[in-house]
Design a protein around this motif. Structure first.
Motif, mmCIF file in Angstrom:
data_model
loop_
_atom_site.group_PDB
_atom_site.id
_atom_site.type_symbol
_atom_site.label_atom_id
_atom_site.label_comp_id
_atom_site.label_asym_id
_atom_site.label_seq_id
_atom_site.Cartn_x
_atom_site.Cartn_y
_atom_site.Cartn_z
ATOM 1 N N ARG A 193 0.866 -1.172 0.000
ATOM 2 C CA ARG A 193 0.000 0.000 0.000
ATOM 3 C C ARG A 193 0.904 1.223 0.000
ATOM 4 O O ARG A 193 1.832 1.312 0.825
ATOM 5 C CB ARG A 193 -0.876 -0.029 1.265
ATOM 6 C CG ARG A 193 -1.586 1.272 1.564
ATOM 7 C CD ARG A 193 -2.893 1.376 0.837
ATOM 8 N NE ARG A 193 -3.532 2.662 1.041
ATOM 9 C CZ ARG A 193 -4.185 3.322 0.080
ATOM 10 N NH1 ARG A 193 -4.310 2.800 -1.131
ATOM 11 N NH2 ARG A 193 -4.736 4.479 0.332
ATOM 12 N N GLU A 205 -0.362 10.504 3.668
ATOM 13 C CA GLU A 205 -0.793 10.916 5.003
ATOM 14 C C GLU A 205 -2.163 11.598 4.979
ATOM 15 O O GLU A 205 -2.440 12.464 4.146
ATOM 16 C CB GLU A 205 0.221 11.906 5.579
ATOM 17 C CG GLU A 205 -0.181 12.466 6.931
ATOM 18 C CD GLU A 205 0.904 13.372 7.509
ATOM 19 O OE1 GLU A 205 2.001 13.468 6.933
ATOM 20 O OE2 GLU A 205 0.631 13.975 8.553
ATOM 21 N N GLN A 244 -15.706 22.624 1.188
ATOM 22 C CA GLN A 244 -16.594 21.485 0.923
ATOM 23 C C GLN A 244 -17.814 21.527 1.842
ATOM 24 O O GLN A 244 -18.921 21.170 1.436
ATOM 25 C CB GLN A 244 -15.829 20.172 1.069
ATOM 26 C CG GLN A 244 -14.809 19.974 -0.057
ATOM 27 C CD GLN A 244 -13.886 18.788 0.177
ATOM 28 O OE1 GLN A 244 -14.317 17.641 0.243
ATOM 29 N NE2 GLN A 244 -12.603 19.045 0.308
ATOM 30 N N THR A 257 -14.377 17.946 -3.694
ATOM 31 C CA THR A 257 -12.972 17.895 -3.269
ATOM 32 C C THR A 257 -12.019 18.494 -4.310
ATOM 33 O O THR A 257 -11.005 19.111 -3.962
ATOM 34 C CB THR A 257 -12.571 16.440 -2.901
ATOM 35 O OG1 THR A 257 -11.230 16.414 -2.449
ATOM 36 C CG2 THR A 257 -12.718 15.474 -4.085
ATOM 37 N N ARG A 306 0.557 15.456 -5.416
ATOM 38 C CA ARG A 306 1.493 14.483 -4.867
ATOM 39 C C ARG A 306 2.597 14.094 -5.838
ATOM 40 O O ARG A 306 2.433 14.132 -7.041
ATOM 41 C CB ARG A 306 0.732 13.222 -4.424
ATOM 42 C CG ARG A 306 -0.080 13.462 -3.175
ATOM 43 C CD ARG A 306 -0.876 12.259 -2.815
ATOM 44 N NE ARG A 306 -1.908 11.981 -3.805
ATOM 45 C CZ ARG A 306 -2.684 10.920 -3.779
ATOM 46 N NH1 ARG A 306 -2.551 10.032 -2.817
ATOM 47 N NH2 ARG A 306 -3.607 10.752 -4.697
ATOM 48 N N THR A 315 -4.756 -0.355 -4.335
ATOM 49 C CA THR A 315 -5.189 1.000 -4.679
ATOM 50 C C THR A 315 -6.399 0.940 -5.599
ATOM 51 O O THR A 315 -6.615 -0.065 -6.281
ATOM 52 C CB THR A 315 -4.056 1.794 -5.364
ATOM 53 O OG1 THR A 315 -4.489 3.138 -5.599
ATOM 54 C CG2 THR A 315 -3.652 1.185 -6.710
ATOM 55 N N ASN A 316 -7.141 2.027 -5.621
ATOM 56 C CA ASN A 316 -8.215 2.197 -6.612
ATOM 57 C C ASN A 316 -7.845 3.274 -7.620
ATOM 58 O O ASN A 316 -8.641 3.614 -8.482
ATOM 59 C CB ASN A 316 -9.522 2.608 -5.912
ATOM 60 C CG ASN A 316 -9.852 1.673 -4.770
ATOM 61 O OD1 ASN A 316 -9.749 0.465 -4.914
ATOM 62 N ND2 ASN A 316 -10.241 2.237 -3.628
ATOM 63 N N ASN A 317 -6.643 3.842 -7.485
ATOM 64 C CA ASN A 317 -6.272 5.041 -8.223
ATOM 65 C C ASN A 317 -5.372 4.706 -9.416
ATOM 66 O O ASN A 317 -4.176 4.429 -9.236
ATOM 67 C CB ASN A 317 -5.554 6.006 -7.272
ATOM 68 C CG ASN A 317 -5.237 7.327 -7.938
ATOM 69 O OD1 ASN A 317 -5.394 7.476 -9.140
ATOM 70 N ND2 ASN A 317 -4.786 8.277 -7.143
ATOM 71 N N LYS A 322 -2.109 6.622 -9.674
ATOM 72 C CA LYS A 322 -1.025 6.168 -8.797
ATOM 73 C C LYS A 322 -0.253 5.035 -9.469
ATOM 74 O O LYS A 322 0.984 5.007 -9.433
ATOM 75 C CB LYS A 322 -1.617 5.719 -7.458
ATOM 76 C CG LYS A 322 -0.602 5.513 -6.369
ATOM 77 C CD LYS A 322 -1.244 4.991 -5.096
ATOM 78 C CE LYS A 322 -1.819 6.077 -4.231
ATOM 79 N NZ LYS A 322 -2.360 5.540 -2.954
ATOM 80 N N LYS A 341 -14.297 11.250 -6.441
ATOM 81 C CA LYS A 341 -13.024 10.603 -6.790
ATOM 82 C C LYS A 341 -13.215 9.690 -7.997
ATOM 83 O O LYS A 341 -12.367 9.626 -8.884
ATOM 84 C CB LYS A 341 -12.489 9.782 -5.605
ATOM 85 C CG LYS A 341 -11.922 10.641 -4.513
ATOM 86 C CD LYS A 341 -10.769 9.971 -3.768
ATOM 87 C CE LYS A 341 -11.172 8.748 -2.996
ATOM 88 N NZ LYS A 341 -10.055 8.249 -2.160
HETATM 89 N N1 LIG Z 1 -6.886 18.312 -0.655
HETATM 90 C C1 LIG Z 1 -7.623 17.316 -0.188
HETATM 91 N N2 LIG Z 1 -7.002 16.196 0.179
HETATM 92 C C2 LIG Z 1 -7.761 15.185 0.632
HETATM 93 C C3 LIG Z 1 -9.160 15.278 0.765
HETATM 94 N N3 LIG Z 1 -9.615 14.114 1.262
HETATM 95 C C4 LIG Z 1 -8.535 13.320 1.439
HETATM 96 N N4 LIG Z 1 -7.414 13.973 1.071
HETATM 97 C C5 LIG Z 1 -6.043 13.480 1.006
HETATM 98 O O1 LIG Z 1 -5.978 12.587 -0.072
HETATM 99 C C6 LIG Z 1 -4.882 11.702 0.113
HETATM 100 C C7 LIG Z 1 -5.379 10.321 -0.252
HETATM 101 O O2 LIG Z 1 -5.669 10.358 -1.605
HETATM 102 P P1 LIG Z 1 -6.932 9.722 -2.242
HETATM 103 O O3 LIG Z 1 -7.190 10.469 -3.519
HETATM 104 O O4 LIG Z 1 -8.026 9.620 -1.229
HETATM 105 O O5 LIG Z 1 -6.560 8.240 -2.575
HETATM 106 P P2 LIG Z 1 -5.319 7.704 -3.344
HETATM 107 O O6 LIG Z 1 -4.249 7.482 -2.339
HETATM 108 O O7 LIG Z 1 -4.983 8.546 -4.523
HETATM 109 O O8 LIG Z 1 -5.915 6.379 -3.956
HETATM 110 P P3 LIG Z 1 -6.077 4.999 -3.238
HETATM 111 O O9 LIG Z 1 -4.747 4.328 -3.342
HETATM 112 O O10 LIG Z 1 -7.126 4.287 -3.987
HETATM 113 O O11 LIG Z 1 -6.474 5.300 -1.824
HETATM 114 C C8 LIG Z 1 -4.417 11.894 1.535
HETATM 115 O O12 LIG Z 1 -3.215 12.674 1.498
HETATM 116 C C9 LIG Z 1 -5.547 12.703 2.174
HETATM 117 O O13 LIG Z 1 -5.065 13.585 3.195
HETATM 118 C C10 LIG Z 1 -9.783 16.488 0.365
HETATM 119 O O14 LIG Z 1 -11.010 16.651 0.387
HETATM 120 N N5 LIG Z 1 -8.971 17.488 -0.086
#
Ligand SMILES: Nc1nc2c(ncn2[C@@H]2O[C@H](COP(=O)(O)OP(=O)(O)OP(=O)(O)O)[C@@H](O)[C@H]2O)c(=O)[nH]1
Ligand SMILES: [Zn+2]
Length: 219
Positions: free
Chosen positions: A49, A53, A108, A114, A128, A149-151, A154, A186
């Protein structure tokens, strides 16, 4: 991007006994973590994973997002498999930082989604950078990943940084009344691969995090 390994120690938690590895990105001074379990350096693909943060979700039990649920589910799945790793990257709020994330949450609360909230603050939807993963994994002796992951972005970013992802393992947990719109955004705006059929289950993080075995897909 230069990585300095600092030290590793045991990290027993509710799910099992992990090893916590501390690193510093010496260009930025940002401290990153790897959380490992079992023998991950035997050359075979490692269940992994790469977690960004989210203080609110990971530590404060926020239900605005799915991060805490995903972290917990990842730890449970790694322990169930007997080996795996989490790279815990300190890029809070998709890279905009904690205080800006609070600003984004306020927007929001007032109706923005978001992505719109980030844009209204002058940031891209996602700031990121996953470049630090490569030296962290090299230090750990890991050559290929089965990435939870679902992204899809990434996954693409991993490949761009020369990392081999042999499989995507979906990690769809934590949908609740407070994050439904967020998860839908998302999926619709950021391309996250969410299967409607899995949406939704128990409100309690513990039950949810321990949900069924991961589905598997070839990345
Ligand atoms: N700017 C912003 N950051 C967010 C919000 N909600 C969650 N985050 C941040 O988003 C990050 C996680 O990214 P996600 O887009 O939820 O998921 P991901 O890591 O890209 O994808 P997965 O691997 O599927 O979880 C963390 O750093 C969170 O702090 C939001 O509403 N606004
Ligand atoms: Zn979160």
């Amino acid at each position: 991007m230069t990585l300095r390994f600092v030290e590793a120690c045991k990290l027993p938690n509710r799910f099992g006994v992990f090893t916590l590895h501390g690193f510093e990105d010496t260009d930025t001074g940002i401290e990153h973590l790897a959380i490992t379990h079992g023998d991950i350096a035997d050359g075979t693909p490692v269940l992994a994973r790469i977690h960004s943060e989210c203080l609110t979700g990971d530590s404060l039990f926020s239900e605005r997002c799915d991060c805490g649920y995903q972290l917990e589910a990842a730890m449970r799945q790694i322990v169930a498999e007997g080996r795996g790793l989490i790279l815990y990257l300190r890029q809070e709020g998709r890279g905009i930082g904690l205080l800006n994330k609070i600003r984004a949450y306020k927007l929001q609360d007032e109706g923005a989604d978001t992505v719109e909230a980030n844009e209204q603050l002058g940031f891209p939807a996602d700031m990121r950078d996953f470049g630090i993963c490569q030296p962290m994994l090299a230090h750990l002796g890991v050559k290929s990943l089965r990435l939870m992951t679902n992204n899809p972005r990434k996954l693409e970013s991993m490949r761009q940084h020369g990392l081999m992802v042999v499989e995507r393992v979906p990690l769809q947990v934590g949908r609740n009344p407070h994050n439904t719109d967020y998860l839908d955004t998302k999926a619709n705006k950021l391309g996250h691969l969410m299967k409607p059929a899995v949406a939704y289950r128990a409100p309690h993080r513990k039950a949810d995090g321990g949900a069924s075995a991961p589905e598997r897909e070839t990345a």
